[in-house]
Design a protein around this motif. Structure first.
Motif, PDB file in Angstrom:
ATOM      1  N   THR A   1       0.840  -1.192   0.000  1.00  0.00           N
ATOM      2  CA  THR A   1       0.000   0.000   0.000  1.00  0.00           C
ATOM      3  C   THR A   1       0.876   1.244   0.000  1.00  0.00           C
ATOM      4  OG1 THR A   1      -1.816   1.161   1.142  1.00  0.00           O
ATOM      5  CG2 THR A   1      -0.162   0.126   2.538  1.00  0.00           C
ATOM      6  N   LEU A   2       0.415   2.274  -0.657  1.00  0.00           N
ATOM      7  CA  LEU A   2       1.065   3.583  -0.563  1.00  0.00           C
ATOM      8  C   LEU A   2       0.637   4.224   0.738  1.00  0.00           C
ATOM      9  CD1 LEU A   2       2.763   5.803  -1.998  1.00  0.00           C
ATOM     10  CD2 LEU A   2       0.622   6.680  -2.928  1.00  0.00           C
ATOM     11  N   SER A   3       1.590   4.726   1.509  1.00  0.00           N
ATOM     12  CA  SER A   3       1.271   5.327   2.791  1.00  0.00           C
ATOM     13  C   SER A   3       2.123   6.561   3.016  1.00  0.00           C
ATOM     14  CB  SER A   3       1.465   4.311   3.924  1.00  0.00           C
ATOM     15  OG  SER A   3       0.896   4.790   5.128  1.00  0.00           O
TER      16      SER A   3
ATOM     17  N   LEU B   1       2.719 -13.557 -14.684  1.00  0.00           N
ATOM     18  CA  LEU B   1       2.528 -12.168 -14.258  1.00  0.00           C
ATOM     19  C   LEU B   1       1.074 -11.714 -14.363  1.00  0.00           C
ATOM     20  CD1 LEU B   1       5.739 -10.532 -15.780  1.00  0.00           C
ATOM     21  CD2 LEU B   1       5.341 -11.301 -13.434  1.00  0.00           C
ATOM     22  N   ARG B   2       0.237 -12.491 -15.045  1.00  0.00           N
ATOM     23  CA  ARG B   2      -1.195 -12.156 -15.076  1.00  0.00           C
ATOM     24  C   ARG B   2      -1.819 -12.312 -13.691  1.00  0.00           C
ATOM     25  NH1 ARG B   2      -2.999 -16.177 -19.786  1.00  0.00           N
ATOM     26  NH2 ARG B   2      -1.674 -17.480 -18.439  1.00  0.00           N
ATOM     27  N   LYS B   3      -1.154 -13.058 -12.829  1.00  0.00           N
ATOM     28  CA  LYS B   3      -1.656 -13.270 -11.468  1.00  0.00           C
ATOM     29  C   LYS B   3      -1.028 -12.297 -10.471  1.00  0.00           C
ATOM     30  CE  LYS B   3      -2.428 -18.199 -12.334  1.00  0.00           C
ATOM     31  NZ  LYS B   3      -2.079 -19.579 -11.916  1.00  0.00           N
ATOM     32  N   LEU B   4      -0.264 -11.313 -10.973  1.00  0.00           N
ATOM     33  CA  LEU B   4       0.396 -10.331 -10.109  1.00  0.00           C
ATOM     34  C   LEU B   4      -0.226  -8.959 -10.383  1.00  0.00           C
ATOM     35  CD1 LEU B   4       2.920 -10.279  -8.094  1.00  0.00           C
ATOM     36  CD2 LEU B   4       4.158  -9.257 -10.021  1.00  0.00           C
TER      37      LEU B   4
ATOM     38  N   THR C   1       0.983  -5.680  -5.683  1.00  0.00           N
ATOM     39  CA  THR C   1       1.348  -6.961  -5.090  1.00  0.00           C
ATOM     40  C   THR C   1       2.759  -7.311  -5.559  1.00  0.00           C
ATOM     41  OG1 THR C   1       0.433  -8.284  -6.909  1.00  0.00           O
ATOM     42  CG2 THR C   1      -1.031  -7.773  -5.050  1.00  0.00           C
ATOM     43  N   SER C   2       3.400  -8.244  -4.851  1.00  0.00           N
ATOM     44  CA  SER C   2       4.779  -8.576  -5.195  1.00  0.00           C
ATOM     45  C   SER C   2       5.044 -10.052  -4.977  1.00  0.00           C
ATOM     46  CB  SER C   2       5.760  -7.731  -4.371  1.00  0.00           C
ATOM     47  OG  SER C   2       5.826  -8.193  -3.029  1.00  0.00           O
ATOM     48  N   ALA C   3       6.165 -10.509  -5.541  1.00  0.00           N
ATOM     49  CA  ALA C   3       6.594 -11.888  -5.360  1.00  0.00           C
ATOM     50  C   ALA C   3       8.096 -11.951  -5.581  1.00  0.00           C
ATOM     51  CB  ALA C   3       5.877 -12.811  -6.348  1.00  0.00           C
TER      52      ALA C   3
ATOM     53  N   THR D   1       7.586  -6.148  -7.794  1.00  0.00           N
ATOM     54  CA  THR D   1       6.363  -5.511  -7.297  1.00  0.00           C
ATOM     55  C   THR D   1       5.661  -4.817  -8.460  1.00  0.00           C
ATOM     56  OG1 THR D   1       7.428  -5.118  -5.157  1.00  0.00           O
ATOM     57  CG2 THR D   1       5.404  -3.891  -5.621  1.00  0.00           C
ATOM     58  N   ARG D   2       4.378  -5.082  -8.625  1.00  0.00           N
ATOM     59  CA  ARG D   2       3.591  -4.460  -9.712  1.00  0.00           C
ATOM     60  C   ARG D   2       3.216  -3.046  -9.267  1.00  0.00           C
ATOM     61  NH1 ARG D   2       1.232  -7.914 -13.733  1.00  0.00           N
ATOM     62  NH2 ARG D   2       0.833  -6.648 -15.591  1.00  0.00           N
ATOM     63  N   CYS D   3       4.064  -2.106  -9.562  1.00  0.00           N
ATOM     64  CA  CYS D   3       3.828  -0.722  -9.161  1.00  0.00           C
ATOM     65  C   CYS D   3       4.738   0.182  -9.982  1.00  0.00           C
ATOM     66  CB  CYS D   3       4.086  -0.521  -7.661  1.00  0.00           C
ATOM     67  SG  CYS D   3       5.820  -0.677  -7.175  1.00  0.00           S
TER      68      CYS D   3
END
Length: 351
Positions: free
Chosen positions: A115-117, A199-202, A206-208, A221-223
């Motif tokens: 999350t962005l915080s 990567l369709r599941k990311l 979210t990250s892995a 991380t998908r960001c």
């Protein structure tokens, strides 16, 4: 009360550029600057190195700033963001530490969700913006701004010591990895060729941890901070050049620097710490000292082919469509309040 707004310059201002705002000291001086693991790689690829937040980083490469910007929107670009502070918070009370410092419900994050915080002070002012990820490996992965490196690290270390003295189980360490951002509509397609994970599941935020083009122990991380789909890859420093080289072998990928990153985030309506938000800004409102307002970030938009800006104005002038006068290099120019983002964002979410 001041409210943050976005401004689009009217047609008469197209020929006069608003100043590009990078928010932190930037110059050509290279003495006593920190270098990322990709420093020599940048030089070999024509990177124009500048001083930025105590680091030597490329502002652009052989392509122009505008060409790099548009390539990111149409294909994908590779950015070196290794100057960002990466921190690991561990221990049973890691969530307690982070929730005592930020605005956000960290305890409710699912495994590998981020999350962005915001770090805030006791008055509610913003100390920095950051991304917090609740990893499935039993720690929090935190990425915050290079310009606030010393302040952020001291804030977290002081809180860790305070909690430890109270008997809490918590600790932190700086992650000595490089950080690469691959951003643009074809980023996932490019990256998929080098990873076994689907990567369709990311989805976004979210990250892995995975092997990427033969480099193990990478956190993907998908960001990103361009408004496009993309990833940030935390890669062991020893593998950074290998990974960057592998990504550049795909003709979809070009290198991009600080200039393109700034204009891309501005088109996406994303705030820059030190320019659009700071310790005098709360997450709810801009409790700032000026009377009539101020422009905090501004530049020509390569996509819209007109000038755009972000800033603060009194509440009564904040409605979209409100005409304003903006002072640019001591001359008043016509502008109009606009909704953000200026250019639609394209984050990847699961359907």
């Amino acid at each position: 009360m001041q409210r943050a707004v976005s401004l689009v310059a009217l047609l008469g201002l197209r020929g006069q550029a608003l100043p590009l705002v990078l928010g932190r000291p930037l110059s050509g001086a290279q003495d006593a600057l920190r270098r990322t693991p990709l420093y020599d790689f940048h030089l070999a690829h024509g990177g124009k190195m500048v001083a930025f937040s105590g680091w030597s980083l490329p502002v652009q490469y052989r392509d122009s700033h505008v060409d790099s910007h548009l390539h990111t929107r149409r294909h994908c670009s590779l950015f070196d963001v290794s100057h960002m502070l990466q921190t690991k918070i561990y221990g049973c009370d890691r969530v307690k530490l982070m929730e005592s410092l930020v605005v956000g419900d960290i305890a409710e994050l699912r495994p590998n969700q981020g999350t962005l915080s915001l770090f805030t002070n006791e008055a509610g002012g913003i100390l920095d913006d950051l991304i917090v990820t609740n990893t499935s490996e039993g720690h929090l992965y935190v990425v915050s701004n290079a310009g606030c490196w010393d302040k952020d690290l001291a804030l977290m270390q002081d809180k860790a010591r305070e909690l430890q003295n109270m008997g809490s189980d918590v600790g932190l360490e700086v992650v000595d990895n490089a950080l690469l951002a691959l951003q643009g509509p074809t980023a996932a397609q490019v990256l998929q060729a080098g990873v076994a994970d689907d990567l369709r599941k990311l989805p976004f935020m979210t990250s892995a941890v995975m092997e990427v083009f033969g480099v193990s122990r990478c956190r993907v991380t998908r960001c990103g901070y361009t408004g496009e789909d993309g990833v940030e890859i935390s890669v062991p420093a020893a593998g950074a050049v290998r990974l960057a080289t592998a990504l550049l072998e795909n003709p979809e990928v070009k290198l991009a620097g600080l200039a393109a990153r700034d204009s891309l985030r501005l088109e996406a309506g994303l705030c820059l710490y030190g320019s659009d938000i700071d310790e005098h800004t709360t997450p709810v409102e801009g409790s700032l000292s000026w009377t009539l307002g101020t422009v905090t970030s501004g530049s020509p938009s390569p996509c819209l082919k007109k000038n755009v800006a972000m800033g603060y104005v009194p509440l009564e002038y904040s409605r979209p469509g409100t005409p304003l006068l903006v002072e640019v290099r001591r001359k008043q120019q016509k502008a109009v309040v606009s909704k953000m983002p200026f250019v639609p964002t394209n984050y990847y979410t699961l359907k």
